[in-house]
Design an enzyme around this catalytic site. Structure first.
Site, mmCIF file in Angstrom:
data_model
loop_
_atom_site.group_PDB
_atom_site.id
_atom_site.type_symbol
_atom_site.label_atom_id
_atom_site.label_comp_id
_atom_site.label_asym_id
_atom_site.label_seq_id
_atom_site.Cartn_x
_atom_site.Cartn_y
_atom_site.Cartn_z
ATOM 1 C CE LYS A 172 75.868 46.435 48.836
ATOM 2 N NZ LYS A 172 75.559 45.282 48.021
ATOM 3 C CG LEU A 173 81.137 42.606 53.083
ATOM 4 C CD1 LEU A 173 82.200 41.674 53.652
ATOM 5 C CD2 LEU A 173 79.840 41.839 52.830
#
Length: 298
Positions: free
Chosen positions: A170-171
């Site tokens: 997700k980052l």
């Protein structure tokens, strides 16, 4: 599935909760901000709680939608202290892998199951149930979450068995997304300064190899319209890209572009845009370029 509980009823948590209410599901809510829970009060299917102990009593699924790693750590500790075991906890927040791993261990020791499931798609995706859930955790724990994901997500992508692995992906996603937004603001500030109206420039860019999520969606829907309502604040953007660069540093991975993206979003905060919508970064570039602004030409 019995009652579904939400801790955090902000820009993402609230629309996800509404989807359960609209489908006749019973929802429990906990959020320290009265304005976050106010729209739910008086709803027959919603119970607003003031503390974690009451929220957890008799509930088997809890979704977390929290703003930062510190909030996740605090909530995780309070849940573990009140746990009677058996509850599955789904973390939809973007908080980085370190905090997630610590909370997963804390909750596991208290007899709770943990699924790391940060979501992508923005507030609009949360309202429409079209989010992408990036998930990691034990397969049987993830399987227990299927009824929840059916309500909030269009896509569920499992990336590994360990809590924190979903956070890493997700980052990476958010660095790409927010980097594209920042570079699009910079690129179109130049085209506008050179006399090309913004809508004309976007039309050309979206037919060329520079097309990205900002040129195709965020700028046409939230900048050209003058609404600036994508639903994610500048300070949140800075938090997410900083989590990526911090992780890169800890892994001893050179990431010069990530650090440049962090600097860009930090500048937006320093210039007073912190609590404004992330699409306001276009306005920041307008101001720095000395452009007058406008919906179709900057």
């Amino acid at each position: 599935m019995r009652d579904v509980a939400f801790i955090g009823a902000g820009m993402m948590g609230a629309p996800m909760a509404w989807r359960f209410v609209e489908r006749g599901g019973r929802v429990r809510l906990l959020d320290p901000a009265p304005e976050a829970t106010a729209p739910f009060r008086g709803q027959a299917l919603v119970t607003v709680h003031e503390d974690v102990a009451d929220l957890l009593s008799g509930v088997d699924t809890v979704l977390l939608s929290l703003p930062a790693p510190a909030a996740l750590l605090d909530v995780g500790a309070r849940m573990a202290a009140e746990s009677s075991g058996g509850t599955v906890v789904i973390n939809t927040s973007t908080t980085g892998p370190a905090a997630v791993r610590e909370v997963a261990a804390t909750l596991s020791a208290a007899g709770m199951s943990f699924v790391d499931a940060p979501v992508s798609g923005g507030a609009a995706g949360a309202r429409q149930g079209t989010l992408t859930a990036i998930v990691s955790g034990l397969p049987d724990h993830i399987a227990r979450c299927a009824p929840v994901f059916d309500v909030i997500a269009e896509h569920v992508v499992a990336v590994g068995p360990e809590p924190g692995q979903a956070q890493v992906v997700k980052l990476a996603n958010n660095l790409l997304s927010l980097g594209a937004l920042a570079i699009t603001a910079e690129a179109t500030a130049l085209t506008s300064r050179a006399g090309v109206p913004l809508d004309v420039a976007l039309g050309a860019l979206n037919l060329g190899s520079g097309r990205n999520s900002a040129t195709a969606v965020k700028f046409p829907q939230h900048v050209l319209t003058g609404s600036f309502d994508f639903g994610f604040p500048v300070v949140g953007a800075l938090k997410d890209v900083a989590l990526f660069s911090d992780l890169a540093d800890r892994l001893d991975l050179p990431a010069p572009l990530a650090h440049a993206v962090v600097d860009c979003w930090r500048l937006a905060v320093e210039r007073g845009y912190g609590e404004q919508d992330c699409t306001r970064i276009a306005t920041m570039y307008e101001e720095m370029a000395g452009s007058p602004g406008g919906k179709g030409e900057r």
